[in-house]
Write a protein that holds these residues in place. Structure first.
Motif, PDB file in Angstrom:
ATOM      1  N   TRP A 290      73.070  31.375 -22.361  1.00 28.66           N
ATOM      2  CA  TRP A 290      74.170  31.517 -21.395  1.00 28.66           C
ATOM      3  C   TRP A 290      73.752  32.544 -20.357  1.00 28.66           C
ATOM      4  CZ3 TRP A 290      74.587  31.074 -26.575  1.00 28.66           C
ATOM      5  CH2 TRP A 290      75.476  30.138 -27.106  1.00 28.66           C
ATOM      6  N   GLY A 291      73.953  32.250 -19.064  1.00 28.92           N
ATOM      7  CA  GLY A 291      73.593  33.218 -18.029  1.00 28.92           C
ATOM      8  C   GLY A 291      73.837  32.674 -16.645  1.00 28.92           C
ATOM      9  N   GLN A 292      73.162  33.272 -15.662  1.00 28.63           N
ATOM     10  CA  GLN A 292      73.271  32.867 -14.269  1.00 28.63           C
ATOM     11  C   GLN A 292      72.637  31.497 -14.065  1.00 28.63           C
ATOM     12  OE1 GLN A 292      74.702  34.059 -11.615  1.00 28.63           O
ATOM     13  NE2 GLN A 292      73.735  32.880  -9.983  1.00 28.63           N
ATOM     14  N   GLU A 293      73.335  30.619 -13.374  1.00 27.50           N
ATOM     15  CA  GLU A 293      72.853  29.251 -13.193  1.00 27.50           C
ATOM     16  C   GLU A 293      71.480  29.225 -12.531  1.00 27.50           C
ATOM     17  OE1 GLU A 293      74.599  24.900 -11.871  1.00 27.50           O
ATOM     18  OE2 GLU A 293      75.443  26.695 -10.950  1.00 27.50           O
ATOM     19  N   ILE A 294      70.586  28.462 -13.084  1.00 34.00           N
ATOM     20  CA  ILE A 294      69.213  28.215 -12.626  1.00 34.00           C
ATOM     21  C   ILE A 294      68.346  29.470 -12.729  1.00 34.00           C
ATOM     22  CG2 ILE A 294      67.743  27.501 -10.700  1.00 34.00           C
ATOM     23  CD1 ILE A 294      69.932  25.581  -9.837  1.00 34.00           C
TER      24      ILE A 294
END
Length: 497
Positions: A290-294
Motif C-alpha cells: 500500500w502506498g503512493q500510486e505508481i
C-alpha cells in the motif's frame, strides 16, 4: 473466519474425484476467499479512510497506512512493516475553505470530512480576503489579471501554466469536468485537481455558471491548510512461501487520492484479502503493498530483495453497481486487442494506451483472471464485469515496464470518479468481496504452480478469442496465434521463476 478456509478446500474438492476430471481449482479457491473475506470489516475500513483527504504522505495518507497495519496484525499477519521510499517532498492537508459570491457560499467545508473538500485544489496556499474575478478568455485578449482570480474551463495545471503564472494572477477558479461526470445530471459535482501554488478552487457546473453570469465579480476566499514534508511511505506485508527463491506474487493498492472508491475501496479490499489468504502457505510468497500510486510500486521494485513474478493491482474496486453503473473491469496486460480492437472488446472513456506490436508478450495471466471472474459469477450470482484492453495509468505499469506480467482490477466509467461525490455511500461490501475472490483465486493458482489450471485457462482463452476474429483478417489472427503460443510457453516457464 480463516478457519473456514482449509475445511472448504476439502469439502469443495470432494472425495474420490476421478483423476481424468480434476476439480475446478479456480472455483475452489474462489469459494475459499469469498467465504473468508470479511465484507463488513472492509466497509469499516473504507468508512474510516473516507474521513481523510489523502494525497502523498499527508496526514490522512499516514492514518490510512496505520489503519492497514492495525487490520493486518489483528488478522494474524506478522510480517508487516512500514517502509520509506523515494525522496522527501512537501505534503499538503486541507483544514477548511470557503469561496463565496455576494455573501453566498459556493464552496465551503469546516474540516477535511466535508463534502466540498475535493473542491479545494491540492497545493493551494492559506489566504483570507476578497479578490476580483476575471474570465480566462478576457485574459487571453489582454485583460489585466494581476492579483486576480482567473475563471476558466479545462485542466487546472494547464490553465495555471498558461494564464496564472505568466500574468501574475492570484489563482484559479476552474470547471474541470469530463462528459462522463454528467454535469447536467450532477450540477453540484466538482473534480479534484492540483495547482503548484497560489489559490485554486475546482468548480461544479452550477458554481461555474453562477460566476460566469456576474460582471466584475468579486469573491470572498478563506483557505487554511497544513503543510509538511514526507517520503513516499508504504506498508508491506508478506505471507511467506515454502520456497523463498520462487518469484513472489505482489498485490498493490494505492493509498492516495481522496475518494471512497478511489481508492479507499482498494486499500480495504486488499487488507481483507491478505487476511483471507493468511494461514495456508503455498510455494510462492504473497506480498501486499500500500502506498503512493505508481511511485511506490516503481521504487519498491527497484529496492526490494524479493524475486518478483507478477503484479496484481486493486484500484477502485468497491463501486456499488446499483449506485454507479460502473462494471468491474479486468484490464489485461498488453495483448493484440490493445492494438486491433475487435467487438465486443472495448476501451473505456479513459482511452487506449500506447502499445507497440513488437512489445507484446503472451502470458497466461489475462485468461486466468477471466476464468477466475467467471468462477466468482457462478458463485455469487449475475455480475456486471468484463475485461478491457490495456490502457495504463495505475500500479500495473511499473511491473509491465520491467517486463513482469501484471493486470489491473478496477471499475469505470463512474460518474463520481475523482469528484466530491465519491464517498462512502457509493461503496459495496459485496463488490469488494467479489473482486477479492477473483484476485485471490488467481493468486492461489499461481502460488501453487498449478500448471494444469493455468494451461486450461490459456486454451479456453484462445478458443474464445479466435472465434471473435474475422477469418480473412490474417495479420490479426496471426498476432493472436503468436500471443497464445507465448502464453502456453509462459505456463511451462512459470515454475522456473
Amino acid at each position: 473466519m480463516r478457519w473456514i478456509w482449509p475445511l472448504l478446500l476439502l469439502a469443495c474438492a470432494g472425495p474420490g474425484a476421478p483423476s481424468a476430471a480434476p476439480p475446478d481449482r479456480v472455483a475452489t479457491h474462489a469459494r475459499g476467499v469469498h467465504a473468508a473475506f470479511r465484507a463488513e470489516a472492509a466497509l469499516d475500513t473504507v468508512r474510516y479512510v473516507d474521513r481523510f483527504f489523502r494525497v502523498r504522505g499527508n496526514e490522512g495518507y499516514q492514518k490510512t497506512l496505520e489503519r492497514v497495519e492495525t487490520e493486518l496484525r489483528r488478522g494474524g499477519l506478522e510480517a508487516v512493516r512500514r517502509i520509506q521510499l523515494g525522496p522527501a517532498r512537501p505534503t499538503w492537508t486541507p483544514r477548511s475553505a470557503r469561496l463565496a459570491l455576494n455573501g453566498r457560499a459556493l464552496i465551503a467545508f469546516e474540516d477535511e470530512t466535508g463534502v466540498d473538500r475535493a473542491a479545494l485544489l491540492v497545493g493551494s496556499e492559506p489566504f483570507r480576503g476578497e479578490l476580483e474575478v476575471v474570465h480566462a478568455d478576457a485574459v487571453r485578449r489582454g485583460a489585466d489579471a494581476r492579483g486576480k482570480l482567473i475563471l476558466g474551463v479545462g485542466s487546472p495545471r494547464a490553465l495555471y501554466a498558461e494564464l496564472v503564472e505568466p500574468n501574475g494572477a492570484a489563482g484559479l477558479l476552474v470547471r474541470n469536468l469530463e462528459p462522463y461526470h454528467q454535469p447536467e445530471r450532477y450540477p453540484e459535482s466538482a473534480q479534484f485537481g492540483y495547482v503548484p501554488g497560489g489559490i485554486g478552487f475546482s468548480l461544479s457546473d452550477a458554481d461555474y455558471r453562477a460566476l460566469a453570469a456576474v460582471t466584475d465579480a468579486r469573491v470572498e476566499v478563506e483557505i487554511e491548510v497544513a503543510v509538511g514534508e514526507s517520503r513516499a511511505t508504504a506498508v508491506e506485508a508478506r505471507i511467506p512461501g515454502t520456497d523463498p527463491t520462487a518469484g513472489a506474487i505482489v498485490f498493490v493498492a494505492h493509498a492516495d487520492e481522496p475518494g471512497a472508491n478511489d481508492n479507499a475501496s482498494g486499500v480495504a479490499a486488499l487488507a481483507e484479502l491478505a487476511v483471507a489468504l493468511h494461514g495456508r502457505p503455498a510455494r510462492r510468497t504473497l506480498i501486499f503493498l500500500w502506498g503512493q500510486e505508481i511511485e511506490v510500486s516503481r521504487a519498491w521494485l527497484t529496492e526490494t530483495d524479493a524475486p518478483v513474478a507478477a503484479g496484481l493491482v486493486l484500484d477502485m474496486v468497491g463501486e456499488d453497481p446499483a449506485e454507479t453503473g460502473a462494471p468491474f473491469l479486468i484490464e489485461r496486460m498488453p495483448d493484440p486487442g490493445a492494438i486491433w480492437l475487435r467487438p465486443p472488446d472495448a476501451h473505456t472513456e479513459w482511452g487506449a494506451g500506447e502499445v507497440d506490436e513488437a512489445d507484446l508478450r503472451g502470458h497466461f495471466l489475462n485468461d486466468l483472471l477471466f476464468e477466475s471472474a467467471r468462477a466468482v459469477e457462478a458463485l455469487d450470482g449475475p455480475w456486471r464485469w468484463r475485461t478491457n484492453p490495456f490502457e495504463g495509468g495505475s500500479d500495473h505499469v511499473p511491473f509491465l515496464d520491467r517486463r513482469l506480467p501484471a493486470v489491473l482490477g478496477w471499475h469505470f466509467t463512474d460518474d463520481a470518479y475523482h469528484t466530491t461525490r465519491d464517498r462512502f455511500d457509493r461503496v459495496s461490501g459485496r463488490e469488494m468481496r467479489r473482486v477479492a475472490a477473483v484476485f485471490g483465486a488467481a493468486a492461489r493458482v499461481m502460488a501453487d504452480d498449478d500448471r494444469e489450471t493455468m494451461r486450461r485457462a490459456v486454451d479456453e482463452g484462445e478458443r474464445r478469442w479466435m472465434a471473435t476474429l474475422p477469418p480473412d483478417d490474417r495479420r490479426v489472427r496471426e498476432a493472436w496465434r503468436r500471443w497464445y503460443a507465448e502464453a502456453r510457453a509462459s505456463v511451462d516457464a512459470w515454475t522456473e521463476l
